[in-house]
Motif scaffolding. Structure first.
Motif, mmCIF file in Angstrom:
data_model
loop_
_atom_site.group_PDB
_atom_site.id
_atom_site.type_symbol
_atom_site.label_atom_id
_atom_site.label_comp_id
_atom_site.label_asym_id
_atom_site.label_seq_id
_atom_site.Cartn_x
_atom_site.Cartn_y
_atom_site.Cartn_z
ATOM 1 N N TRP A 1 83.471 24.524 -20.747
ATOM 2 C CA TRP A 1 82.429 23.601 -19.632
ATOM 3 C C TRP A 1 81.127 24.279 -18.920
ATOM 4 O O TRP A 1 80.095 23.419 -18.675
ATOM 5 C CB TRP A 1 83.040 23.417 -18.161
ATOM 6 N N ALA B 1 85.608 20.318 -21.710
ATOM 7 C CA ALA B 1 86.687 20.503 -20.462
ATOM 8 C C ALA B 1 86.604 19.171 -19.366
ATOM 9 O O ALA B 1 85.432 18.023 -19.245
ATOM 10 C CB ALA B 1 85.702 21.333 -20.043
ATOM 11 N N VAL C 1 96.090 20.820 -31.018
ATOM 12 C CA VAL C 1 96.115 22.037 -31.563
ATOM 13 C C VAL C 1 97.628 21.734 -31.896
ATOM 14 O O VAL C 1 97.029 22.105 -33.447
ATOM 15 C CB VAL C 1 95.990 23.106 -30.523
ATOM 16 N N GLY D 1 86.475 28.943 -25.775
ATOM 17 C CA GLY D 1 86.992 28.947 -24.129
ATOM 18 C C GLY D 1 87.332 30.109 -24.156
ATOM 19 O O GLY D 1 86.525 31.125 -24.215
ATOM 20 N N SER D 2 87.959 30.665 -23.409
ATOM 21 C CA SER D 2 88.563 32.029 -22.749
ATOM 22 C C SER D 2 89.367 32.889 -23.188
ATOM 23 O O SER D 2 89.762 31.800 -24.208
ATOM 24 C CB SER D 2 89.258 31.468 -21.042
ATOM 25 N N ILE E 1 96.124 29.140 -28.340
ATOM 26 C CA ILE E 1 96.404 28.334 -29.402
ATOM 27 C C ILE E 1 96.908 29.364 -30.517
ATOM 28 O O ILE E 1 96.635 28.578 -31.464
ATOM 29 C CB ILE E 1 94.721 28.104 -29.429
ATOM 30 N N GLY F 1 83.087 37.656 -22.821
ATOM 31 C CA GLY F 1 82.964 38.888 -23.385
ATOM 32 C C GLY F 1 82.380 39.179 -21.661
ATOM 33 O O GLY F 1 82.920 38.844 -21.163
ATOM 34 N N PHE G 1 82.592 36.107 -14.860
ATOM 35 C CA PHE G 1 82.397 34.660 -15.707
ATOM 36 C C PHE G 1 81.251 33.883 -14.107
ATOM 37 O O PHE G 1 81.109 32.778 -13.308
ATOM 38 C CB PHE G 1 82.856 33.541 -16.163
ATOM 39 N N LEU H 1 81.090 39.911 -27.561
ATOM 40 C CA LEU H 1 80.409 39.410 -28.000
ATOM 41 C C LEU H 1 79.323 39.264 -28.049
ATOM 42 O O LEU H 1 78.139 39.173 -29.583
ATOM 43 C CB LEU H 1 80.237 37.852 -27.080
ATOM 44 N N PHE I 1 76.861 33.294 -34.510
ATOM 45 C CA PHE I 1 77.123 33.609 -33.060
ATOM 46 C C PHE I 1 78.777 33.405 -33.395
ATOM 47 O O PHE I 1 79.264 32.630 -33.837
ATOM 48 C CB PHE I 1 76.446 32.229 -32.489
HETATM 49 P P1 NAP Z 1 89.641 28.325 -20.899
HETATM 50 O O1 NAP Z 1 89.755 27.622 -20.036
HETATM 51 O O2 NAP Z 1 90.066 28.225 -21.727
HETATM 52 O O3 NAP Z 1 88.984 25.799 -21.380
HETATM 53 C C1 NAP Z 1 88.050 26.012 -22.953
HETATM 54 C C2 NAP Z 1 89.342 24.411 -23.176
HETATM 55 O O4 NAP Z 1 90.321 24.308 -23.096
HETATM 56 C C3 NAP Z 1 88.915 23.799 -22.284
HETATM 57 O O5 NAP Z 1 88.644 21.809 -22.853
HETATM 58 C C4 NAP Z 1 90.035 23.311 -21.206
HETATM 59 O O6 NAP Z 1 90.728 22.002 -21.294
HETATM 60 C C5 NAP Z 1 91.548 23.208 -22.750
HETATM 61 N N1 NAP Z 1 92.125 23.860 -23.002
HETATM 62 C C6 NAP Z 1 92.848 24.619 -21.487
HETATM 63 N N2 NAP Z 1 94.144 25.051 -21.754
HETATM 64 C C7 NAP Z 1 94.168 24.208 -22.948
HETATM 65 C C8 NAP Z 1 95.599 24.705 -24.181
HETATM 66 N N3 NAP Z 1 96.715 25.006 -23.421
HETATM 67 N N4 NAP Z 1 95.486 23.912 -25.437
HETATM 68 C C9 NAP Z 1 94.095 23.810 -25.867
HETATM 69 N N5 NAP Z 1 93.093 23.633 -25.136
HETATM 70 C C10 NAP Z 1 93.353 23.922 -23.780
HETATM 71 O O7 NAP Z 1 87.619 28.245 -20.859
HETATM 72 P P2 NAP Z 1 86.763 27.787 -19.536
HETATM 73 O O8 NAP Z 1 87.157 27.671 -17.992
HETATM 74 O O9 NAP Z 1 86.040 26.231 -19.444
HETATM 75 O O10 NAP Z 1 85.466 28.306 -19.906
HETATM 76 C C11 NAP Z 1 84.671 29.610 -19.709
HETATM 77 C C12 NAP Z 1 85.220 30.391 -21.034
HETATM 78 O O11 NAP Z 1 84.910 29.839 -22.254
HETATM 79 C C13 NAP Z 1 84.782 31.779 -20.428
HETATM 80 O O12 NAP Z 1 86.102 32.704 -21.114
HETATM 81 C C14 NAP Z 1 83.374 31.768 -21.510
HETATM 82 O O13 NAP Z 1 83.275 33.778 -21.916
HETATM 83 C C15 NAP Z 1 84.472 31.391 -22.943
HETATM 84 N N6 NAP Z 1 82.838 30.982 -23.274
HETATM 85 C C16 NAP Z 1 82.945 31.531 -24.843
HETATM 86 C C17 NAP Z 1 81.963 31.285 -25.640
HETATM 87 C C18 NAP Z 1 81.671 31.797 -26.849
HETATM 88 O O14 NAP Z 1 80.797 31.186 -27.580
HETATM 89 N N7 NAP Z 1 82.264 32.545 -27.574
HETATM 90 C C19 NAP Z 1 80.934 29.823 -24.872
HETATM 91 C C20 NAP Z 1 80.978 29.478 -23.899
HETATM 92 C C21 NAP Z 1 82.325 29.834 -23.242
HETATM 93 P P3 NAP Z 1 90.245 21.891 -19.718
HETATM 94 O O15 NAP Z 1 88.935 21.961 -18.711
HETATM 95 O O16 NAP Z 1 90.517 20.822 -18.644
HETATM 96 O O17 NAP Z 1 91.543 23.080 -19.377
#
Ligand code: NAP
Ligand code: MG
Length: 492
Positions: free
Chosen positions: A173, A199, A237, A249-250, A257, A274, A404, A430, A468
């Motif tokens: 998000w 998200a 997945v 994501g996280s 995954i 990160g 975050f 990162l 990246f």
């Molecule tokens: P998240 O909770 O891991 O969610 C990411 C995505 O995965 C969302 O669409 C989420 O759906 C979905 N998801 C949740 N559980 C899942 C599962 N078991 N299997 C498959 N998909 C699933 O992360 P977030 O809170 O949205 O985002 C923040 C995180 O993203 C931070 O840790 C940040 O560092 C990371 N991030 C990394 C980068 C990079 O390029 N390295 C860039 C941006 C963000 P829901 O939203 O419905 O839960």
């Protein structure tokens, strides 16, 4: 008299500049009350007829209802993507594919203002960020990859080049449209078709993108957008007919995954969390560095995977840097994301705000010294003041875990070797920032810091041509540039 004026100016600076608000208009945007799923070029209701509300985190008002895609809906989307891949997209001359990608970029650009406002409304990020960073960069990704689509032989000379098939893409998000662009543009340029899940708190700009995709005449099924919760992501997945999973994501979900994909032939890239180090040496241009620190962690509410959330300052200038940083923080505006003066918008969700607040408490319990400026915080909505933690130990939780949010830990160092050790002492890798006047020191650090991206005398600068991605628990695989293209190809 002059002295008096100066005293007054100083007082004003410390008390914050008093700007009148300058709100971005929202009357030009068009949002439906209810969004269905975009599958096979059509808008279809979710099979279980379930919808959830998406809200504006700045005032907690509902923006729209979003369809929740079930396993059956995901299956429908994958079937549409497979059919489009086999019958149309993989057979189309690459120069024709390029035209569609280019057309999507142009249409996005024409509606950039609408995209920016919707992004700020739903994600809470400031209009300044969405207007000047997210949306232009998202368009640029489509333009950039449109250019590569018919030049894959030049990109990877003397290699056999094959597309992968259907790509399942799951995004977070914090940069909703930009992440969708990072995923969709290279996948299409490489000749794959796509099923993407945004998200749950930020589906709207991906759905607007679906409208543009429809308008562009892209053949049905080439891009499918399925909205929903984590289970929808898991259904992507685990779908047996997907060839590639791209996840941002996280780290926690990334690990789930990776486990789920063990033993399958699916190709995977993971862009995860990160805890990036921003390192300031004594010979750095201090005012620019302070601006770089603020840009690295406070703008965009710290909702940046590569945020410079750990600051390392060389001992001799620590006092000066901290003083200037505190002064600068006093002038930051926290408030309405649609106000063009706002520096720090709304935290994306109540849950995320609670997570940040939990870490603020942990920081104080660990004995660190917390500092927040005296800024006004809106009563309604989810907001967090920019926060510094001083007297932080390297082993403390707030210096090790990703928060975050707009929260910065500060530590000092004496020597280059010491700061390399400290910066690398993290489960993540990162990004990093290095501020110094010495080119040789920059090259020394870039070869020793274990981080995917290292910025020198700047921070958080992005370009579609530049790869990246992370080291260690920040994931693997690269997005952007030729590396990002190769992640969607079989090269032999
Ligand atoms: P998240 O909770 O891991 O969610 C990411 C995505 O995965 C969302 O669409 C989420 O759906 C979905 N998801 C949740 N559980 C899942 C599962 N078991 N299997 C498959 N998909 C699933 O992360 P977030 O809170 O949205 O985002 C923040 C995180 O993203 C931070 O840790 C940040 O560092 C990371 N991030 C990394 C980068 C990079 O390029 N390295 C860039 C941006 C963000 P829901 O939203 O419905 O839960
Ligand atoms: Mg989530």
């Amino acid at each position: 008299m002059i002295t008096f004026q100066l005293i007054n100016m100083k007082k004003e600076l410390n008390d914050n500049w008093d700007y009148s608000s300058s709100l971005e208009a929202i009357n030009h945007i068009q949002l439906k009350k209810k969004y269905t799923l975009f599958i096979d070029g059509k808008w279809i209701a979710p099979s279980k007829n379930t919808y959830f509300k998406t809200i504006n985190p700045a005032n907690e008002e509902t923006l729209a209802e979003i369809a929740s895609a079930s396993k059956e809906d995901v299956d429908l989307a994958v079937k549409a993507a497979r059919k489009a891949y086999t019958n149309v997209w993989s057979k189309m001359p690459a120069s024709e594919r390029a035209k569609y990608i280019y057309r999507i970029a142009r249409l996005m650009q024409e509606r950039a203002r609408e995209f920016a406002v919707i992004e700020s409304l739903e994600s809470g990020k400031t209009i300044r960020e969405s207007r000047d960073v997210d949306i232009p960069l998202a368009c640029n990704h489509f333009f950039y990859y449109a250019g590569w689509a018919d030049k894959l032989d030049y990109a990877f000379p003397n290699r056999k080049i094959e597309s992968l098939g259907v790509a399942g893409q799951i995004i977070p998000w914090n940069f909703p449209l930009l992440m969708a662009a990072w995923k969709i543009a290279p996948a299409l340029a490489a000749g794959n078709t796509v099923v993407l899940k945004p998200a749950e708190t930020t589906s709207l700009t991906a759905l607007k993108l679906a409208e543009i995709i429809e308008e562009s005449g892209l053949p049905p099924g080439v891009v499918n957008i399925v909205t929903g919760f984590g289970e929808t992501g898991a259904a992507i997945v685990n779908h047996p007919d997907i060839n590639k999973i791209a996840f941002t994501g996280s780290t926690a979900v990334g690990k789930i995954i990776q486990k789920a994909l063990v033993g399958t032939s699916k190709k995977v890239t993971l862009e995860l969390g990160g805890k990036s180090a921003n390192i300031i040496f004594e010979d750095a241009p201090i005012d620019q560095a302070v601006e770089g620190i603020v840009n690295g962690i406070f703008f965009n509410q710290g909702h940046v995977c590569c945020a410079g959330s750990r600051l390392y300052v060389q001992e001799g200038i620590a006092e000066k840097v901290i003083k200037k940083l505190k002064q600068r923080m006093e002038s930051l505006y926290v408030g309405d994301p649609l106000d063009k003066n706002t520096d720090i918008g709304a935290i994306n969700s109540k849950e995320q705000l609670q997570t940040i607040e939990k870490y603020l408490k942990i920081g104080m319990d660990e004995g660190a010294e917390m500092y927040q400026p005296k800024c006004a915080i809106p009563k309604k909505g989810f907001y967090c003041a920019p926060t510094l933690f001083l007297n932080v130990a390297q082993s403390s939780i707030i210096a090790q875990e990703e928060i975050f949010g707009p929260v910065l830990t500060i530590q000092t160092f004496r020597t280059v070797d010491e700061v390399i050790q400290k910066a690398n002492n993290s489960p993540f890798g990162l990004a990093a920032g290095v501020w110094t006047d010495k080119g040789s020191r920059i090259f020394n650090l870039t070869s020793k810091l274990r981080a995917g991206v290292i910025w020198a005398n700047c921070y958080n600068k992005f370009d579609p041509t530049s790869p990246f991605g992370g080291y260690k628990e920040s994931g693997f695989g690269r997005e952007g540039g030729l590396h990002g293209l190769s992640a969607y190809l079989k090269l032999s």
